[in-house]
Design a protein around this motif. Structure first.
Motif, PDB file in Angstrom:
ATOM      1  N   VAL A   1       9.851  -5.068  -3.470  1.00 44.69           N
ATOM      2  CA  VAL A   1       9.276  -6.362  -3.859  1.00 44.69           C
ATOM      3  C   VAL A   1      10.132  -7.037  -4.926  1.00 44.69           C
ATOM      4  N   ILE A   2      10.748  -6.239  -5.805  1.00 43.55           N
ATOM      5  CA  ILE A   2      11.631  -6.823  -6.817  1.00 43.55           C
ATOM      6  C   ILE A   2      12.853  -7.454  -6.147  1.00 43.55           C
ATOM      7  N   LYS A   3      13.361  -6.781  -5.139  1.00 39.69           N
ATOM      8  CA  LYS A   3      14.498  -7.319  -4.381  1.00 39.69           C
ATOM      9  C   LYS A   3      14.128  -8.650  -3.726  1.00 39.69           C
ATOM     10  N   ALA A   4      12.837  -8.808  -3.382  1.00 43.91           N
ATOM     11  CA  ALA A   4      12.364 -10.046  -2.751  1.00 43.91           C
ATOM     12  C   ALA A   4      12.018 -11.123  -3.766  1.00 43.91           C
ATOM     13  N   GLY A   5      12.229 -10.851  -5.062  1.00 41.86           N
ATOM     14  CA  GLY A   5      12.023 -11.875  -6.081  1.00 41.86           C
ATOM     15  C   GLY A   5      10.847 -11.668  -7.016  1.00 41.86           C
ATOM     16  N   VAL A   6      10.053 -10.641  -6.787  1.00 44.55           N
ATOM     17  CA  VAL A   6       8.905 -10.360  -7.665  1.00 44.55           C
ATOM     18  C   VAL A   6       9.398  -9.909  -9.033  1.00 44.55           C
TER      19      VAL A   6
ATOM     20  N   GLY B   1       6.248   5.890 -10.440  1.00 38.52           N
ATOM     21  CA  GLY B   1       7.398   5.390  -9.694  1.00 38.52           C
ATOM     22  C   GLY B   1       7.563   3.890  -9.843  1.00 38.52           C
ATOM     23  N   VAL B   2       6.446   3.173  -9.875  1.00 41.36           N
ATOM     24  CA  VAL B   2       6.491   1.718 -10.060  1.00 41.36           C
ATOM     25  C   VAL B   2       7.075   1.388 -11.429  1.00 41.36           C
ATOM     26  N   ILE B   3       6.616   2.081 -12.450  1.00 39.70           N
ATOM     27  CA  ILE B   3       7.119   1.836 -13.808  1.00 39.70           C
ATOM     28  C   ILE B   3       8.613   2.113 -13.886  1.00 39.70           C
ATOM     29  N   SER B   4       9.036   3.229 -13.333  1.00 44.38           N
ATOM     30  CA  SER B   4      10.461   3.582 -13.358  1.00 44.38           C
ATOM     31  C   SER B   4      11.303   2.516 -12.690  1.00 44.38           C
ATOM     32  N   SER B   5      10.848   2.021 -11.550  1.00 40.85           N
ATOM     33  CA  SER B   5      11.562   0.964 -10.833  1.00 40.85           C
ATOM     34  C   SER B   5      11.616  -0.323 -11.653  1.00 40.85           C
ATOM     35  N   ALA B   6      10.473  -0.670 -12.276  1.00 38.07           N
ATOM     36  CA  ALA B   6      10.421  -1.905 -13.069  1.00 38.07           C
ATOM     37  C   ALA B   6      11.370  -1.836 -14.259  1.00 38.07           C
ATOM     38  N   VAL B   7      11.417  -0.683 -14.916  1.00 39.95           N
ATOM     39  CA  VAL B   7      12.329  -0.513 -16.050  1.00 39.95           C
ATOM     40  C   VAL B   7      13.773  -0.667 -15.593  1.00 39.95           C
ATOM     41  N   THR B   8      14.116  -0.029 -14.501  1.00 46.29           N
ATOM     42  CA  THR B   8      15.492  -0.064 -13.978  1.00 46.29           C
ATOM     43  C   THR B   8      15.909  -1.467 -13.554  1.00 46.29           C
ATOM     44  N   ASN B   9      14.957  -2.198 -12.957  1.00 51.71           N
ATOM     45  CA  ASN B   9      15.280  -3.499 -12.370  1.00 51.71           C
ATOM     46  C   ASN B   9      14.917  -4.693 -13.248  1.00 51.71           C
TER      47      ASN B   9
ATOM     48  N   ILE C   1       0.837  -1.199   0.000  1.00 47.16           N
ATOM     49  CA  ILE C   1       0.000   0.000   0.000  1.00 47.16           C
ATOM     50  C   ILE C   1       0.877   1.255   0.000  1.00 47.16           C
ATOM     51  N   VAL C   2       0.607   2.172  -0.935  1.00 45.29           N
ATOM     52  CA  VAL C   2       1.326   3.445  -0.997  1.00 45.29           C
ATOM     53  C   VAL C   2       0.842   4.395   0.097  1.00 45.29           C
ATOM     54  N   GLY C   3      -0.474   4.461   0.295  1.00 49.04           N
ATOM     55  CA  GLY C   3      -1.048   5.360   1.290  1.00 49.04           C
ATOM     56  C   GLY C   3      -1.701   6.588   0.684  1.00 49.04           C
ATOM     57  N   ASN C   4      -1.503   6.795  -0.612  1.00 52.15           N
ATOM     58  CA  ASN C   4      -2.143   7.897  -1.328  1.00 52.15           C
ATOM     59  C   ASN C   4      -2.090   7.586  -2.820  1.00 52.15           C
ATOM     60  N   TRP C   5      -2.633   8.518  -3.626  1.00 52.87           N
ATOM     61  CA  TRP C   5      -2.736   8.287  -5.062  1.00 52.87           C
ATOM     62  C   TRP C   5      -1.720   9.088  -5.871  1.00 52.87           C
TER      63      TRP C   5
ATOM     64  N   THR D   1       7.524   8.582  -5.544  1.00 48.70           N
ATOM     65  CA  THR D   1       8.733   8.145  -4.830  1.00 48.70           C
ATOM     66  C   THR D   1       8.431   6.926  -3.974  1.00 48.70           C
ATOM     67  N   LYS D   2       7.299   6.958  -3.261  1.00 44.77           N
ATOM     68  CA  LYS D   2       6.902   5.806  -2.441  1.00 44.77           C
ATOM     69  C   LYS D   2       6.579   4.616  -3.338  1.00 44.77           C
ATOM     70  N   GLY D   3       5.949   4.871  -4.488  1.00 47.62           N
ATOM     71  CA  GLY D   3       5.665   3.778  -5.416  1.00 47.62           C
ATOM     72  C   GLY D   3       6.936   3.093  -5.877  1.00 47.62           C
ATOM     73  N   ALA D   4       7.973   3.894  -6.188  1.00 43.10           N
ATOM     74  CA  ALA D   4       9.253   3.331  -6.613  1.00 43.10           C
ATOM     75  C   ALA D   4       9.913   2.552  -5.484  1.00 43.10           C
ATOM     76  N   GLU D   5       9.839   3.067  -4.263  1.00 44.98           N
ATOM     77  CA  GLU D   5      10.444   2.378  -3.112  1.00 44.98           C
ATOM     78  C   GLU D   5       9.796   1.019  -2.872  1.00 44.98           C
TER      79      GLU D   5
END
Length: 332
Positions: free
Chosen positions: A212-217, A230-238, A195-199, A203-207
């Protein structure tokens, strides 16, 4: 000469008044309550666009004219109740149209204060209140299809759903049916729910995505508004995959976004508005529309989908979609 000019001016004024009155004005006023920011949300952009289309078509015809007002309520959900109450308190708008699963609970107290106020709510469900008509999209189908392709594409058999917040539709439909779809594709698939906590907090989305990616997702479904960037940016990077909800998201990150399950919000918004203007709104009723009705779909013809998803997986998705459309498979 002056007399002729005066007579000509009087004739012109009479002609203008006749032309203005030849098209009746009903005094009808429609308000659109946007529980967010239009530019940040395809869902709300489609809502407003569909309503405008129906109103413009009405006003371009010989029908009685209608005025339209759009209010953006912002991303702070704690303020939505107060703002929609203030809108109804104007007692100017015969109907307020909006879209969000949380709206039925917010508007019922408003109706107690203003018993003549009518509401049409999309992406929501509430039956039995004579002042409310709701239409919800079959999010069982949306979530299941999204989970199914995620399960087919995942190598680790670990997926995640990153949501803006918890609410009944999220907890009872989106999360469990995303997981069901994943497990139907591969029995051991798990889903990490965050849960992010807002819409809006990218930054929180990327964190959360990084964690979760670090945990194997390796497949993530973001349903978190502006935080999805933020989620998309993280997914692209990882090097993870993203599944997308409600509109075509392939262009957001070609090669990373593997699916888009869409709801035809613009078409439905135009339809319910036109029904209202014709006096055909089924007040007190709740309707669900999905793949068979043409208001939920899974995009299969986007070039990025074709180039990113292997042919055998695309064939499985096409088969499942056709089974749902024909009624051979029912998601419930």
């Amino acid at each position: 000469m002056k007399k002729n000019i005066l007579l000509a001016a009087l004739a012109a004024a009479l002609l203008f008044n006749f032309a203005a009155c030849s098209k009746k004005t009903s005094g009808k006023n429609i308000a659109v309550f946007v529980p967010g920011i239009i530019d940040d949300s395809p869902v709300y952009s489609m809502l407003v666009s569909g309503i405008r289309k129906a109103v413009d078509e009405n006003n371009a015809s010989d029908a009685e004219r209608v005025s339209l007002f759009v209010m953006e309520a912002g991303t702070n959900q704690a303020e939505w109740g107060q703002k929609i109450t203030a809108l109804a308190a104007e007692q100017k708008y015969e109907v307020i149209i909006s879209s969000n699963p949380s709206l039925p609970d917010l508007v019922e107290p408003v109706i107690e204060q203003f018993p003549n106020q009518k509401f049409i709510l999309l992406d929501a469900s509430k039956a039995g209140n004579k002042n409310i008509h709701t239409v919800c999209y079959n999010q069982y189908e949306q979530a299941y299809l999204t989970g199914y392709i995620g399960g087919l594409m995942s190598k680790s058999h670990k997926m995640a759903l990153i949501a803006a917040q918890e609410y009944p539709v999220m907890n009872n439909i989106l999360y469990p049916y995303f997981e069901k779809g994943g497990q139907a594709a591969y029995e051991g698939t798990s889903v990490d729910f965050r849960i992010v906590g807002n819409w809006y907090d990218a930054t929180k989305g990327a964190e959360l995505s990084d964690a979760v990616i670090k945990a194997g997702v390796d497949v993530i479904l973001p349903i978190c508004g502006g935080a999805s960037q933020g989620v998309i940016s993280s997914a692209v990077t990882n090097g993870a995959y993203v599944t997308w909800f409600d509109n075509n998201g392939f262009e957001k990150a070609p090669g990373t976004v593997i699916s888009s399950t869409v709801m035809e919000q613009e078409k439905m918004a135009a339809q319910v508005t036109a029904e209202y203007l014709r006096g055909e709104t089924p007040w007190g009723s709740a309707k669900m529309v999905g793949i068979k009705e043409g208001f939920v779909d899974f995009i299969q013809d986007d070039p990025n989908y074709i180039s990113t998803v292997p042919e055998d997986i695309r064939a499985k998705m096409a088969s499942l979609l056709e089974d749902i459309r024909s009624g051979a498979v029912e998601i419930k």
